[in-house]
Design a protein around this motif. Structure first.
Motif, PDB file in Angstrom:
ATOM      1  N   ARG A 127       0.841  -1.202   0.000  1.00  0.00           N
ATOM      2  CA  ARG A 127       0.000   0.000   0.000  1.00  0.00           C
ATOM      3  C   ARG A 127       0.881   1.260   0.000  1.00  0.00           C
ATOM      4  NH1 ARG A 127      -5.372  -0.694   0.588  1.00  0.00           N
ATOM      5  NH2 ARG A 127      -6.098  -2.793   1.089  1.00  0.00           N
ATOM      6  N   SER A 128       1.959   1.245   0.770  1.00  0.00           N
ATOM      7  CA  SER A 128       2.891   2.380   0.784  1.00  0.00           C
ATOM      8  C   SER A 128       3.576   2.530  -0.569  1.00  0.00           C
ATOM      9  CB  SER A 128       3.945   2.198   1.878  1.00  0.00           C
ATOM     10  OG  SER A 128       3.344   2.230   3.151  1.00  0.00           O
ATOM     11  N   LEU A 130       2.412   1.656  -3.488  1.00  0.00           N
ATOM     12  CA  LEU A 130       1.441   2.212  -4.429  1.00  0.00           C
ATOM     13  C   LEU A 130       1.341   3.727  -4.267  1.00  0.00           C
ATOM     14  CD1 LEU A 130      -1.307  -0.539  -4.316  1.00  0.00           C
ATOM     15  CD2 LEU A 130      -0.084   0.220  -6.355  1.00  0.00           C
ATOM     16  N   THR A 131       1.331   4.192  -3.031  1.00  0.00           N
ATOM     17  CA  THR A 131       1.284   5.630  -2.776  1.00  0.00           C
ATOM     18  C   THR A 131       2.504   6.317  -3.376  1.00  0.00           C
ATOM     19  OG1 THR A 131      -0.007   5.313  -0.760  1.00  0.00           O
ATOM     20  CG2 THR A 131       1.190   7.389  -0.957  1.00  0.00           C
ATOM     21  N   GLU A 132       3.694   5.725  -3.173  1.00  0.00           N
ATOM     22  CA  GLU A 132       4.930   6.276  -3.740  1.00  0.00           C
ATOM     23  C   GLU A 132       4.868   6.333  -5.260  1.00  0.00           C
ATOM     24  OE1 GLU A 132       8.437   4.207  -2.408  1.00  0.00           O
ATOM     25  OE2 GLU A 132       7.680   4.118  -0.346  1.00  0.00           O
ATOM     26  N   GLY A 134       2.212   6.770  -6.940  1.00  0.00           N
ATOM     27  CA  GLY A 134       1.100   7.626  -7.356  1.00  0.00           C
ATOM     28  C   GLY A 134      -0.120   6.854  -7.819  1.00  0.00           C
ATOM     29  N   GLU A 136      -3.587   4.867  -6.648  1.00  0.00           N
ATOM     30  CA  GLU A 136      -4.573   4.668  -5.581  1.00  0.00           C
ATOM     31  C   GLU A 136      -4.949   3.181  -5.534  1.00  0.00           C
ATOM     32  OE1 GLU A 136      -6.967   5.734  -2.449  1.00  0.00           O
ATOM     33  OE2 GLU A 136      -5.668   7.103  -3.570  1.00  0.00           O
ATOM     34  N   PRO A 137      -4.819   2.534  -4.352  1.00  0.00           N
ATOM     35  CA  PRO A 137      -5.202   1.113  -4.247  1.00  0.00           C
ATOM     36  C   PRO A 137      -6.673   0.913  -4.610  1.00  0.00           C
ATOM     37  CG  PRO A 137      -3.972   1.784  -2.305  1.00  0.00           C
ATOM     38  CD  PRO A 137      -4.276   3.030  -3.095  1.00  0.00           C
TER      39      PRO A 137
END
Length: 139
Positions: A127-128, A130-132, A134, A136-137
């Motif tokens: 999840r982290s 994916l955030t890095e 850009g 959205e899960p």
């Protein structure tokens, strides 16, 4: 096929039977077609760890059809991010790639109760990531 707008991630561990399989499954599940996902092992096992399959089933992800794959230089070269999980010097290095080393307990020889916390830690790291990236899960 990877494009300049679709990041590609390769997960590598020794046997490609546990940690890298879980990471690839979570990234595929949460990232969908917005990320290209690969996993491989420096000395792949014959099958995915059954406790890992069960732990992932509990999380709603079926990896029972997955098989361990051998790590190739081509897989590393065609990936934007290479995440290693205990493969040490067996992982090839190519300049210009982003490398991350995730220190995670090895689920080899462990029961499903020991695999669950590893699975949950991997999901959080995915999840982290994916955030890095850009992204959205989806779930």
């Amino acid at each position: 096929m990877s494009t300049s707008t679709t990041p590609s991630v390769l997960f590598v561990c020794v046997h490609n039977a546990g940690r890298s399989q879980m990471a690839a499954a979570f990234l595929t599940h949460l990232g969908g077609d917005r990320v290209q996902v690969r996993s491989a092992g420096s000395a792949p096992a014959d099958t995915v760890n059954p406790a890992v399959v069960e732990a992932m089933r509990e999380a709603g992800i079926d990896i029972s059809a997955e098989t361990p794959k051998v790590l190739t230089a081509e897989a590393v070269q065609s990936s934007d991010v290479v995440i290693t999980m205990g493969c040490g010097d067996a992982c090839p290095y190519f300049p210009g790639k982003r490398y991350l080393d995730w220190q995670l307990a090895d689920p080899a020889g462990q029961g499903v109760s020991a695999v669950r916390p590893i699975r949950d830690e991997i999901e959080g790291r995915i999840r982290s990531l994916l955030t890095e990236l850009g992204i959205e899960p989806t779930a």
